[in-house]
Write a protein that holds these residues in place. Structure first.
Motif, PDB file in Angstrom:
ATOM      1  N   LEU A 350      17.784 -10.206  30.419  1.00 31.05           N
ATOM      2  CA  LEU A 350      17.296  -9.911  31.771  1.00 31.05           C
ATOM      3  C   LEU A 350      16.126  -8.936  31.684  1.00 31.05           C
ATOM      4  CD1 LEU A 350      20.732  -9.455  33.573  1.00 31.05           C
ATOM      5  CD2 LEU A 350      19.018 -11.160  34.208  1.00 31.05           C
ATOM      6  N   GLY A 351      15.313  -8.913  32.714  1.00 32.26           N
ATOM      7  CA  GLY A 351      14.197  -7.959  32.756  1.00 32.26           C
ATOM      8  C   GLY A 351      12.889  -8.568  33.207  1.00 32.26           C
ATOM      9  N   THR A 352      12.704  -9.857  32.979  1.00 34.05           N
ATOM     10  CA  THR A 352      11.437 -10.504  33.346  1.00 34.05           C
ATOM     11  C   THR A 352      11.142 -10.357  34.829  1.00 34.05           C
ATOM     12  OG1 THR A 352      11.713 -12.113  31.552  1.00 34.05           O
ATOM     13  CG2 THR A 352      10.153 -12.675  33.284  1.00 34.05           C
ATOM     14  N   ASN A 353      12.123 -10.685  35.678  1.00 33.35           N
ATOM     15  CA  ASN A 353      11.898 -10.626  37.125  1.00 33.35           C
ATOM     16  C   ASN A 353      11.842  -9.196  37.652  1.00 33.35           C
ATOM     17  OD1 ASN A 353      11.907 -13.533  37.703  1.00 33.35           O
ATOM     18  ND2 ASN A 353      14.039 -13.433  37.038  1.00 33.35           N
ATOM     19  N   ASP A 354      12.377  -8.260  36.877  1.00 38.79           N
ATOM     20  CA  ASP A 354      12.324  -6.850  37.295  1.00 38.79           C
ATOM     21  C   ASP A 354      10.892  -6.326  37.285  1.00 38.79           C
ATOM     22  OD1 ASP A 354      15.385  -5.805  37.278  1.00 38.79           O
ATOM     23  OD2 ASP A 354      15.069  -7.330  35.742  1.00 38.79           O
ATOM     24  N   SER A 355       9.995  -7.025  36.561  1.00 38.03           N
ATOM     25  CA  SER A 355       8.604  -6.561  36.472  1.00 38.03           C
ATOM     26  C   SER A 355       7.789  -6.888  37.721  1.00 38.03           C
ATOM     27  CB  SER A 355       7.925  -7.194  35.250  1.00 38.03           C
ATOM     28  OG  SER A 355       7.718  -8.583  35.442  1.00 38.03           O
ATOM     29  N   LYS A 356       8.341  -7.673  38.641  1.00 38.85           N
ATOM     30  CA  LYS A 356       7.632  -7.980  39.882  1.00 38.85           C
ATOM     31  C   LYS A 356       7.487  -6.711  40.718  1.00 38.85           C
ATOM     32  CE  LYS A 356       9.653 -12.639  40.049  1.00 38.85           C
ATOM     33  NZ  LYS A 356      10.555 -13.563  40.789  1.00 38.85           N
ATOM     34  N   PRO A 357       6.378  -6.555  41.440  1.00 35.56           N
ATOM     35  CA  PRO A 357       6.150  -5.316  42.200  1.00 35.56           C
ATOM     36  C   PRO A 357       7.281  -4.961  43.157  1.00 35.56           C
ATOM     37  CG  PRO A 357       4.171  -6.667  42.165  1.00 35.56           C
ATOM     38  CD  PRO A 357       5.249  -7.488  41.544  1.00 35.56           C
ATOM     39  N   LYS A 402      34.921  -5.054  21.004  1.00 33.08           N
ATOM     40  CA  LYS A 402      34.508  -6.288  21.662  1.00 33.08           C
ATOM     41  C   LYS A 402      34.251  -6.026  23.126  1.00 33.08           C
ATOM     42  CE  LYS A 402      35.031  -8.932  17.993  1.00 33.08           C
ATOM     43  NZ  LYS A 402      36.047  -9.976  17.880  1.00 33.08           N
ATOM     44  N   PRO A 403      33.289  -6.753  23.692  1.00 33.22           N
ATOM     45  CA  PRO A 403      32.436  -7.708  22.994  1.00 33.22           C
ATOM     46  C   PRO A 403      31.276  -7.029  22.270  1.00 33.22           C
ATOM     47  CG  PRO A 403      31.833  -7.658  25.306  1.00 33.22           C
ATOM     48  CD  PRO A 403      33.027  -6.747  25.154  1.00 33.22           C
ATOM     49  N   GLN A 404      30.773  -7.715  21.258  1.00 36.67           N
ATOM     50  CA  GLN A 404      29.550  -7.264  20.603  1.00 36.67           C
ATOM     51  C   GLN A 404      28.387  -7.647  21.519  1.00 36.67           C
ATOM     52  OE1 GLN A 404      28.853  -9.156  16.863  1.00 36.67           O
ATOM     53  NE2 GLN A 404      27.222  -7.754  16.241  1.00 36.67           N
ATOM     54  N   ILE A 405      27.525  -6.699  21.834  1.00 33.17           N
ATOM     55  CA  ILE A 405      26.461  -6.943  22.815  1.00 33.17           C
ATOM     56  C   ILE A 405      25.098  -6.940  22.130  1.00 33.17           C
ATOM     57  CG2 ILE A 405      25.329  -6.086  24.903  1.00 33.17           C
ATOM     58  CD1 ILE A 405      28.017  -4.854  25.724  1.00 33.17           C
ATOM     59  N   PHE A 406      24.331  -7.986  22.403  1.00 33.88           N
ATOM     60  CA  PHE A 406      22.944  -8.075  21.939  1.00 33.88           C
ATOM     61  C   PHE A 406      22.035  -7.964  23.168  1.00 33.88           C
ATOM     62  CE2 PHE A 406      25.373 -10.253  18.708  1.00 33.88           C
ATOM     63  CZ  PHE A 406      24.748  -9.926  17.511  1.00 33.88           C
ATOM     64  N   LEU A 407      21.071  -7.051  23.101  1.00 30.73           N
ATOM     65  CA  LEU A 407      20.079  -6.913  24.172  1.00 30.73           C
ATOM     66  C   LEU A 407      18.800  -7.633  23.764  1.00 30.73           C
ATOM     67  CD1 LEU A 407      20.151  -3.235  25.525  1.00 30.73           C
ATOM     68  CD2 LEU A 407      20.866  -5.317  26.680  1.00 30.73           C
ATOM     69  N   CYS A 408      18.410  -8.645  24.533  1.00 30.98           N
ATOM     70  CA  CYS A 408      17.164  -9.365  24.255  1.00 30.98           C
ATOM     71  C   CYS A 408      16.032  -8.792  25.090  1.00 30.98           C
ATOM     72  CB  CYS A 408      17.310 -10.847  24.596  1.00 30.98           C
ATOM     73  SG  CYS A 408      18.468 -11.741  23.565  1.00 30.98           S
ATOM     74  N   THR A 409      14.923  -8.489  24.455  1.00 26.03           N
ATOM     75  CA  THR A 409      13.734  -8.143  25.232  1.00 26.03           C
ATOM     76  C   THR A 409      13.166  -9.432  25.811  1.00 26.03           C
ATOM     77  OG1 THR A 409      12.215  -8.378  23.355  1.00 26.03           O
ATOM     78  CG2 THR A 409      13.233  -6.210  23.679  1.00 26.03           C
ATOM     79  N   PRO A 410      12.476  -9.377  26.956  1.00 27.94           N
ATOM     80  CA  PRO A 410      11.894 -10.594  27.529  1.00 27.94           C
ATOM     81  C   PRO A 410      10.843 -11.209  26.601  1.00 27.94           C
ATOM     82  CG  PRO A 410      11.981  -8.841  29.172  1.00 27.94           C
ATOM     83  CD  PRO A 410      12.303  -8.211  27.845  1.00 27.94           C
ATOM     84  N   ILE A 411      10.731 -12.533  26.619  1.00 22.13           N
ATOM     85  CA  ILE A 411       9.636 -13.165  25.893  1.00 22.13           C
ATOM     86  C   ILE A 411       8.338 -12.812  26.609  1.00 22.13           C
ATOM     87  CG2 ILE A 411      11.106 -15.035  25.067  1.00 22.13           C
ATOM     88  CD1 ILE A 411       9.797 -16.872  27.134  1.00 22.13           C
ATOM     89  N   LEU A 442      23.772  -0.554  20.156  1.00 26.74           N
ATOM     90  CA  LEU A 442      23.681  -2.002  20.308  1.00 26.74           C
ATOM     91  C   LEU A 442      22.482  -2.551  19.542  1.00 26.74           C
ATOM     92  CD1 LEU A 442      24.292  -2.262  24.166  1.00 26.74           C
ATOM     93  CD2 LEU A 442      25.995  -2.157  22.325  1.00 26.74           C
ATOM     94  N   GLN A 443      22.547  -3.840  19.213  1.00 25.95           N
ATOM     95  CA  GLN A 443      21.436  -4.484  18.514  1.00 25.95           C
ATOM     96  C   GLN A 443      20.465  -5.083  19.520  1.00 25.95           C
ATOM     97  OE1 GLN A 443      22.508  -7.145  15.339  1.00 25.95           O
ATOM     98  NE2 GLN A 443      20.527  -8.179  15.351  1.00 25.95           N
ATOM     99  N   VAL A 444      19.183  -4.860  19.259  1.00 29.56           N
ATOM    100  CA  VAL A 444      18.119  -5.437  20.086  1.00 29.56           C
ATOM    101  C   VAL A 444      17.544  -6.669  19.385  1.00 29.56           C
ATOM    102  CG1 VAL A 444      15.824  -5.085  21.092  1.00 29.56           C
ATOM    103  CG2 VAL A 444      17.515  -3.235  21.155  1.00 29.56           C
ATOM    104  N   ILE A 445      17.425  -7.761  20.124  1.00 27.47           N
ATOM    105  CA  ILE A 445      16.724  -8.950  19.626  1.00 27.47           C
ATOM    106  C   ILE A 445      15.343  -8.924  20.267  1.00 27.47           C
ATOM    107  CG2 ILE A 445      16.716 -11.470  19.449  1.00 27.47           C
ATOM    108  CD1 ILE A 445      19.741 -11.432  19.854  1.00 27.47           C
ATOM    109  N   ASP A 446      14.335  -8.597  19.477  1.00 24.96           N
ATOM    110  CA  ASP A 446      12.993  -8.370  20.019  1.00 24.96           C
ATOM    111  C   ASP A 446      12.245  -9.693  20.210  1.00 24.96           C
ATOM    112  OD1 ASP A 446      10.618  -7.363  20.880  1.00 24.96           O
ATOM    113  OD2 ASP A 446      10.104  -6.331  19.016  1.00 24.96           O
ATOM    114  N   LEU A 447      12.635 -10.425  21.256  1.00 19.36           N
ATOM    115  CA  LEU A 447      11.991 -11.711  21.541  1.00 19.36           C
ATOM    116  C   LEU A 447      10.533 -11.534  21.929  1.00 19.36           C
ATOM    117  CD1 LEU A 447      14.770 -13.584  23.587  1.00 19.36           C
ATOM    118  CD2 LEU A 447      14.113 -13.952  21.205  1.00 19.36           C
TER     119      LEU A 447
END
Length: 485
Positions: A350-357, A402-411, A442-447
């Motif tokens: 999540l995060g892509t739509n948060d960038s909207k004004p 548990k659960p193991q959580i991965f945080l993905c940065t937006p593409i 937590l682990q970050v997946i830097d997409l």
């Protein structure tokens, strides 16, 4: 005459032996015994189970040809079968709904004892029972929702002008029929949810003049197909209405052969599969990907990880992490489902739509909302870490929480479509994600970095990955999940 009697006796004996291959018993679903579940267990179980819901216009129960008659065929396939003789609504829809939901929960709770895979419990409804089965499939919570639906000539619409009048009136009651929102909600084609409504097969006859197939079963199929959910439809030229498993249905053999293949072809998670919940916005949801339930990134992740995993898509388009955003994810049914799924692994994108004004004006709350999601999934992170006294060593390594959580940065957002701002993503959202990940370990997946900026991986909007991009993104995530084991 004696020869004929001997033949009859042998046939009767053979039928009796076959009937004994299934154990039969009855469970009361209500204290007064007004609702019961009749259970048929096969001698050799495939692990699959079906909860049967007879029809009868919500004024009676047609539980012979639309109930018990199916037990022999299903048990011969190794399928456990449970017929729910539910209470008639009389305008109170919660009675039949509650009875069937309780039946499904009992089957899942007793799965180990009855040789059933709790992840392979379906529902089969006929006519008004088909409506009730579709209601359970669309309106129930995760624990009571079936894994698949079989709908025989179902009532779908609660608009009596295009449906079976008495089913509508008996289910909603006189007052309910006056409430347009209630009629709309329980016309279940309007309640189908992308990824969340279970796969279905619909069986109808073109000459059904009691429940019009075009305004009922076909509407459910259209809603499922438009949502990208798995759905099949069998439409026979004749047969009328109300045949169920009766021998008089002219296409019975063809219908059972196809239904049997459909049931066997289902890819069912193993009971002990590692459960992976994919939480996210339209990129997780599969925007622009036809049949996203089969082709989106969570579906491809399932194929890459293999059958030792069970990957479910909880993505919802346009959603934000921010609770004050225009479409907050944590107010969605998908969020409730993701928690009820009790995942072993969670991938948050999540995060892509948060960038909207209109959303980023609440940027000061992004961290706390992200922390809320993480600590809801992992309440143990709210507790301070225990310190180990000097001189003492842990005898065994602690179990992984548990659960193991991965945080993905937006593409990367290559175009400012829908006012999505890549600069805010890179300089505002990602630093907060990295800070929170460090805080909670937590682990970050830097997409944003690994996905790259090749426009050939994106749809024309410059935001959503195309089929090539989905494969690329999925491989990055799969590698992270496998590496984190």
């Amino acid at each position: 005459m004696m020869k004929k009697m001997m033949i009859f006796s042998l046939l009767f004996l053979a039928a009796s032996v076959q009937a004994q291959t299934a154990r039969k018993f009855t469970i009361d679903l209500t204290e007064d015994g007004k609702a019961q579940m009749v259970c048929f267990l096969p001698e050799t179980s495939s692990g699959q189970a079906i909860v049967g819901v007879p029809g009868g216009g919500y004024s009676m129960l047609s539980n012979t040809h639309e109930g018990y008659l199916a037990s022999e065929w299903l048990n011969n396939q190794g399928i456990a079968y449970f017929v729910v003789n539910y209470r008639l609504p009389g305008g109170d829809r919660t009675k039949p709904m509650g009875d069937v939901q309780k039946g499904i929960r009992i089957v899942r709770d007793s799965a180990a004892v009855w040789g059933i895979n709790p992840h392979d419990v379906g529902i089969m409804g006929f006519s008004a029972g088909g409506h009730l089965a579709s209601v359970i499939s669309t309106h129930s919570d995760f624990a009571s929702r079936p894994d698949f639906s079989i709908l025989f000539y179902p009532v779908i619409s609660m608009d009596e002008r295009v449906s079976h009048v008495w089913s509508c009136r008996n289910f909603l009651g006189a007052e309910g029929q006056k409430d347009p929102e209630l009629v709309r909600s329980f016309s279940t084609q309007n309640a189908v949810r992308r990824h969340l409504t279970p796969p279905a097969i619909i069986i109808m006859s073109s000459d059904d003049n009691l429940v019009p197939p075009v305004t009922n079963g076909l509407e459910y199929y259209k809603a499922m197909r438009n949502a990208g959910n798995e759905c099949a439809m069998l439409l026979y030229p004749t047969g009328g209405h109300g045949y169920g498993f009766g021998q008089w249905f002219p296409y019975r053999d063809e219908m059972l052969a196809t239904l049997g293949k459909w049931l066997k072809a289902r890819k069912t998670p193993k009971p002990d599969a590692i459960k992976v919940a994919c939480i996210g916005n339209s990129i997780t949801d599969g925007h622009g990907i036809d049949l996203a339930e089969q082709n989106g990134y969570p579906a491809q992740l399932q194929r890459m990880l293999g059958d030792g995993y069970w990957v479910k898509n909880f993505g919802v388009s346009a959603r934000t992490m921010l609770n004050k955003g225009d479409n907050p994810y944590m107010k969605e049914m998908a969020w409730e489902d993701a928690q009820a799924f009790k995942p072993d692994i969670v991938i948050i994108k999540l995060g892509t739509n948060d960038s909207k004004p209109q959303n980023w004006q609440y940027k000061d709350e992004f961290k706390q909302d992200l922390c809320q999601m993480i600590t809801t999934l992992r309440p143990d992170l709210l507790q301070p870490a225990k310190k180990v006294k000097k001189g003492k060593k842990n005898k065994a390594a602690p179990a992984v929480a548990k659960p193991q959580i991965f945080l993905c940065t937006p593409i990367p957002a290559l175009k400012p479509s829908w006012n999505i701002n890549d600069s805010i993503i890179a300089n505002g959202i990602i630093p907060i994600q990295q800070e929170v990940a460090k805080q909670y370990g937590l682990q970050v997946i830097d997409l944003h970095t690994l996905f790259g900026t090749d426009p050939g991986n994106l749809q024309n909007d410059g935001i959503h990955p195309n089929e090539k991009g989905v494969r690329h993104m999925t491989q990055i995530i799969a590698d992270a999940v496998k590496g984190g084991e």
